[in-house]
Design a protein around this motif. Structure first.
Motif, mmCIF file in Angstrom:
data_model
loop_
_atom_site.group_PDB
_atom_site.id
_atom_site.type_symbol
_atom_site.label_atom_id
_atom_site.label_comp_id
_atom_site.label_asym_id
_atom_site.label_seq_id
_atom_site.Cartn_x
_atom_site.Cartn_y
_atom_site.Cartn_z
ATOM 1 N N PHE A 106 0.828 -1.205 0.000
ATOM 2 C CA PHE A 106 0.000 0.000 0.000
ATOM 3 C C PHE A 106 0.865 1.258 0.000
ATOM 4 O O PHE A 106 0.395 2.341 -0.294
ATOM 5 C CB PHE A 106 -0.927 0.029 1.214
ATOM 6 C CG PHE A 106 -1.843 -1.146 1.262
ATOM 7 C CD1 PHE A 106 -2.430 -1.637 0.102
ATOM 8 C CD2 PHE A 106 -2.120 -1.770 2.464
ATOM 9 C CE1 PHE A 106 -3.269 -2.723 0.153
ATOM 10 C CE2 PHE A 106 -2.963 -2.864 2.514
ATOM 11 C CZ PHE A 106 -3.531 -3.339 1.355
ATOM 12 N N PRO A 140 -0.268 -4.411 -4.813
ATOM 13 C CA PRO A 140 -0.819 -5.214 -3.704
ATOM 14 C C PRO A 140 -1.582 -6.444 -4.198
ATOM 15 O O PRO A 140 -1.509 -7.501 -3.580
ATOM 16 C CB PRO A 140 -1.768 -4.247 -2.995
ATOM 17 C CG PRO A 140 -1.344 -2.890 -3.394
ATOM 18 C CD PRO A 140 -0.658 -2.991 -4.717
ATOM 19 N N TYR A 141 -2.302 -6.279 -5.332
ATOM 20 C CA TYR A 141 -3.142 -7.405 -5.759
ATOM 21 C C TYR A 141 -2.348 -8.550 -6.374
ATOM 22 O O TYR A 141 -2.914 -9.568 -6.737
ATOM 23 C CB TYR A 141 -4.247 -6.924 -6.723
ATOM 24 C CG TYR A 141 -3.775 -6.128 -7.918
ATOM 25 C CD1 TYR A 141 -3.358 -6.764 -9.075
ATOM 26 C CD2 TYR A 141 -3.772 -4.739 -7.884
ATOM 27 C CE1 TYR A 141 -2.934 -6.032 -10.171
ATOM 28 C CE2 TYR A 141 -3.343 -4.000 -8.971
ATOM 29 C CZ TYR A 141 -2.929 -4.657 -10.113
ATOM 30 O OH TYR A 141 -2.509 -3.927 -11.186
ATOM 31 N N ASN A 149 -1.499 -11.662 2.574
ATOM 32 C CA ASN A 149 -2.822 -11.133 2.883
ATOM 33 C C ASN A 149 -2.739 -10.407 4.196
ATOM 34 O O ASN A 149 -1.912 -10.724 5.047
ATOM 35 C CB ASN A 149 -3.871 -12.250 2.948
ATOM 36 C CG ASN A 149 -4.325 -12.678 1.555
ATOM 37 O OD1 ASN A 149 -4.366 -13.843 1.238
ATOM 38 N ND2 ASN A 149 -4.639 -11.705 0.710
ATOM 39 N N PHE A 177 -6.870 -6.338 8.621
ATOM 40 C CA PHE A 177 -6.837 -4.914 8.933
ATOM 41 C C PHE A 177 -7.274 -4.654 10.372
ATOM 42 O O PHE A 177 -8.098 -5.397 10.915
ATOM 43 C CB PHE A 177 -7.750 -4.151 7.974
ATOM 44 C CG PHE A 177 -7.222 -4.115 6.562
ATOM 45 C CD1 PHE A 177 -6.572 -2.993 6.079
ATOM 46 C CD2 PHE A 177 -7.356 -5.209 5.731
ATOM 47 C CE1 PHE A 177 -6.080 -2.970 4.791
ATOM 48 C CE2 PHE A 177 -6.868 -5.192 4.438
ATOM 49 C CZ PHE A 177 -6.226 -4.062 3.971
ATOM 50 N N GLY A 194 -11.509 -13.238 -2.093
ATOM 51 C CA GLY A 194 -10.220 -13.439 -2.744
ATOM 52 C C GLY A 194 -10.231 -14.657 -3.658
ATOM 53 O O GLY A 194 -9.610 -14.660 -4.715
ATOM 54 N N GLN A 246 -7.020 -17.498 0.971
ATOM 55 C CA GLN A 246 -6.259 -17.719 -0.266
ATOM 56 C C GLN A 246 -4.982 -18.515 -0.008
ATOM 57 O O GLN A 246 -4.122 -18.605 -0.875
ATOM 58 C CB GLN A 246 -5.915 -16.375 -0.912
ATOM 59 C CG GLN A 246 -7.110 -15.718 -1.576
ATOM 60 C CD GLN A 246 -6.790 -14.303 -2.017
ATOM 61 O OE1 GLN A 246 -6.513 -13.443 -1.189
ATOM 62 N NE2 GLN A 246 -6.822 -14.052 -3.303
ATOM 63 N N ALA A 267 -8.334 -3.536 1.183
ATOM 64 C CA ALA A 267 -8.633 -4.950 1.441
ATOM 65 C C ALA A 267 -8.909 -5.663 0.124
ATOM 66 O O ALA A 267 -8.439 -6.780 -0.099
ATOM 67 C CB ALA A 267 -9.822 -5.074 2.388
ATOM 68 N N ALA A 308 -7.790 -4.869 -2.854
ATOM 69 C CA ALA A 308 -6.521 -5.013 -3.566
ATOM 70 C C ALA A 308 -5.698 -6.135 -2.931
ATOM 71 O O ALA A 308 -5.111 -6.966 -3.622
ATOM 72 C CB ALA A 308 -5.740 -3.709 -3.527
ATOM 73 N N ASP A 309 -5.715 -6.169 -1.615
ATOM 74 C CA ASP A 309 -4.946 -7.176 -0.893
ATOM 75 C C ASP A 309 -5.418 -8.588 -1.230
ATOM 76 O O ASP A 309 -4.660 -9.538 -1.237
ATOM 77 C CB ASP A 309 -5.102 -6.914 0.611
ATOM 78 C CG ASP A 309 -4.168 -7.770 1.438
ATOM 79 O OD1 ASP A 309 -2.956 -7.600 1.284
ATOM 80 O OD2 ASP A 309 -4.656 -8.599 2.217
ATOM 81 N N LEU A 310 -6.722 -8.703 -1.530
ATOM 82 C CA LEU A 310 -7.290 -10.025 -1.833
ATOM 83 C C LEU A 310 -7.214 -10.325 -3.331
ATOM 84 O O LEU A 310 -7.837 -11.262 -3.809
ATOM 85 C CB LEU A 310 -8.740 -10.084 -1.345
ATOM 86 C CG LEU A 310 -8.881 -10.015 0.178
ATOM 87 C CD1 LEU A 310 -10.292 -9.666 0.588
ATOM 88 C CD2 LEU A 310 -8.457 -11.333 0.807
#
Lengths: 371, 292
Positions: free
Chosen positions: A66, A86-87, A92, A95, A113, A164, B195, B197-199
């Motif tokens: 990020f 990030p993707y 993972n 938060f 995901g 994931q 979140a 993007a993270d996934l």
């Protein structure tokens, strides 16, 4: 670093490697993360511990992608993460606010995901069910986040971060939003799940008790740097600086000057203690300024007359805490000490405020720190 | 006073307002709509007929009969709905990026940008619509610029047609779309996009799967705020429209002021209200399904 198991040390070629990473949010501003290097092995439960604003969350966000580092490299499983969005990162994050999608059910959140990965529907359903079972939320799969309690939301967030099957999970203050009792139960739960899944956990926390009870290794951070790295016991019993000693648990510090050294012991003249203290330590040149750190539970009251490091004081305050009592004792010179005594019997009589007491600590119980 | 009673007292105020300024005028319109048009003051027959010593209710279905038999009204209704619906879509297509941009702008610019969205309201609506005539007419600013640049060789017909009406409605109602969208998007927790993007979500997919569904209440509110007044709009089609842009608001206006047929005008108004309740109820149902 000592590795507890040979199997772990074999893999210890580090799953996550951080090399001299730095981050500054504005030119000229203080560095949020300042030249941090770290190696974390696969399967570790690692904690980044520090007060708020120490850069631990920024470091986590750099790992998740990020934020972009100004300096240094981040390697995950040997792959440089520079320029990887990030993707596409094999990590993972859980938060702090959980960041659950409010328009989706618990199951849809956990499966989010997996749908991105384009897995077949049946496989997604099976994996989601398994994840929800892992965090004991099976019956609540169809609830939306606003229909769940704080603890339940926390578990959905964890299941989503694990779904994931990442090798590395980043946890940002995972327990901060829970109430105290639930927090303590969840600590064990998190460790159990981490061991069961065999995933690497990197947790950020400001709560030293949380870090010590869960993590296998801890990095203490201050002002964007790692100030000490070690096992919970090393961090607690052998703090490397006054900051670490003070931040991790309670500590009594005596300023002093080395008077002499003999046979593995140092004599330290301390005006604050009102006497010459004897501590176990390698020789230091006479006249060096030092600080002597003693944990409250390592001080005894009413010692034998032959005990070393005997101090005279008066009880200024007492707090009964159930399993132990904490006393504030004022020494003759005005220095205030914290002393913790376990309540071993049901009718253990405490010390009353105003009562004069003798204190002592063993030469091996104290740590010598830079002033 | 109990808590329940106090709550009722608080609610009584808006209800009283609605009854006084919405329900009562509506009932008056309803009453006039079932009267007959007469020459006199007022220009409609009395509801209660006292002639001949006996009291009788004097209801006339004449206005409603004409409403359903004369094509003019149906065409004008459908036209109005078409203009309003298409304009709403354009408002959304323009307003969404605008609102999104304002939310994403640095905090210190946000209030300034919002102010710019609201700024046109400081000038009279009528003057702003008139101004469009100056821009769109045959020897207006737009045609002159295009001719000077050599992009066109003959002036474009931009005024007194459907295009001009769309321009007018979209321009006038855009702030009503932007403001609720802004309010909705501003509430969106940026951590949700992180979140996503993270996934494994690319930014565009994250928008489709997180931002868009979560901005639905704002879209619905904005769409209603644009669509409903746009259906009844009569100033814009009067000033910018032409013979093919007949909208129901204009028809209503003409019945009232040109034909002095109050019962007919009231019947049109009543029918318009009933027609507008339909999409409102539909959107309400949709939104309830979303949050349930």
């Amino acid at each position: 670093m000592s590795s507890p198991e040979p199997e772990r040390s074999a893999k210890a070629a580090s799953y996550l490697r951080i090399e001299g990473v730095g981050k500054r949010f504005a030119p000229g501003a203080a560095a949020a993360v300042d030249g941090v290097s770290l190696d974390i092995a696969a399967g570790e439960f690692f904690a980044l511990l520090g007060p708020s604003g120490c850069g631990k969350t920024t470091l986590l966000r750099l790992l998740a992608g990020f934020e972009t580092p100004d300096a240094g490299r981040i390697l995950i499983d040997g792959v440089d993460m520079a320029g990887v969005p990030p993707y596409r990162r094999p990590v993972n994050m859980m938060f702090q606010s959980y960041a659950l999608f409010p328009h989706m059910t618990a199951a849809e959140n956990v499966g989010f995901g997996l749908r991105q990965d384009g897995l077949p529907k049946a496989e997604i359903a099976a994996r989601v069910a398994a994840m929800l079972d892992l965090v004991k939320l099976g019956p609540l799969a169809r609830r939306k986040p606003h229909q769940l309690s704080g603890g339940e939301r926390q578990r959905v967030a964890l299941a989503r971060a694990l779904a994931q099957e990442p090798k590395l999970v980043l946890l940002d203050e995972p327990l901060a939003a829970l109430d105290r009792k639930l927090r303590e139960e969840t600590r064990f739960e998190l460790v159990r799940i981490q061991q069961r899944v065999g995933v690497t956990f990197l947790m950020v926390t400001h709560d030293q008790e949380e870090a010590m009870s869960m993590a296998s290794r801890i990095a203490v951070m201050s002002d964007g740097r790692i100030v000490q790295l070690g096992t919970p016991q090393q961090i607690y019993e052998e703090p490397a600086s006054r900051f670490v000693a003070d931040f991790i648990g309670a500590v009594n510090l005596f300023a002093g000057r080395v008077a002499g050294a003999a046979a593995g012991f140092l004599q330290v003249d301390s005006a604050e203690a009102g006497t010459t203290l004897v501590v176990e330590h390698a020789p230091l040149p006479a006249g060096s300024e030092v600080a002597i750190a003693v944990r409250p539970e390592k001080i005894t009251l009413a010692p034998a007359s032959t005990a070393p490091n005997r101090l005279v004081g008066r009880v200024r305050g007492a707090a009964y805490r159930g399993e132990a009592s904490t006393y504030e004792v004022e020494l003759a010179g005005g220095k205030l000490l914290r002393v913790t005594l376990p309540n071993t019997g049901r009718r253990t009589e405490g010390y009353a405020t105003g009562q004069g007491v003798m204190l002592a600590f063993a030469p091996a119980a104290a740590v010598v720190l830079p002033p | 006073m109990s808590a329940a009673l106090r709550r009722r007292a608080v609610l009584a105020l808006p209800y009283a307002w609605l009854v006084l300024f919405f329900l009562v005028p509506f009932l008056i319109s309803l009453k006039i709509s079932v009267a007959e048009s007469v020459i006199g003051i007022p220009p409609y027959s009395a509801l209660i007929d006292t002639a001949g010593g006996s009291w009788g209710l004097d209801l006339s279905g004449e206005s409603y009969r004409r409403l359903f038999t004369d094509d003019l009204y149906a065409v004008a209704y459908l036209n109005a709905i078409k203009f309003a619906a298409v304009s709403t879509v354009f408002c959304l297509l323009l307003g969404y990026p605008l609102a999104y941009g304002i939310v994403r702008a640095p905090r210190r610019f946000r209030s300034l940008l919002l102010l710019l969205v609201i700024l046109p309201f400081w000038t009279s609506f009528l003057i702003r619509v008139y101004a469009w005539i100056g821009l769109l007419k045959e020897n207006g600013l737009i045609n002159n610029v295009l001719l000077t640049l050599g992009l066109i060789h003959q002036p474009l017909i931009l005024l007194n047609n459907a295009f001009a009406v769309y321009v007018g409605i979209v321009y006038s109602y855009l702030p009503f779309m932007v403001l609720p969208l802004y309010a909705q998007l501003e509430k969106l927790d940026p951590a949700l996009l992180e979140a996503a993007a993270d996934l494994g979500c690319r930014p565009w997919r994250a928008f489709l799967r997180v931002t868009l569904p979560l901005s639905m209440p704002g879209i619905a509110a904005g769409a209603l705020l644009v669509f409903i007044p746009a259906v009844g709009e009569f100033v814009i089609p009067s000033l910018l429209g032409g013979p093919d842009t007949l909208m129901i608001g204009k028809v209503l206006w003409d019945e009232f002021f040109a034909n002095h047929d109050w019962p007919m005008a009231s019947a049109v108004a009543v029918a318009m209200l009933v027609l507008l309740l339909l999409p409102m109820g539909l959107i309400r149902r949709l939104l309830q399904g979303e949050t349930a």
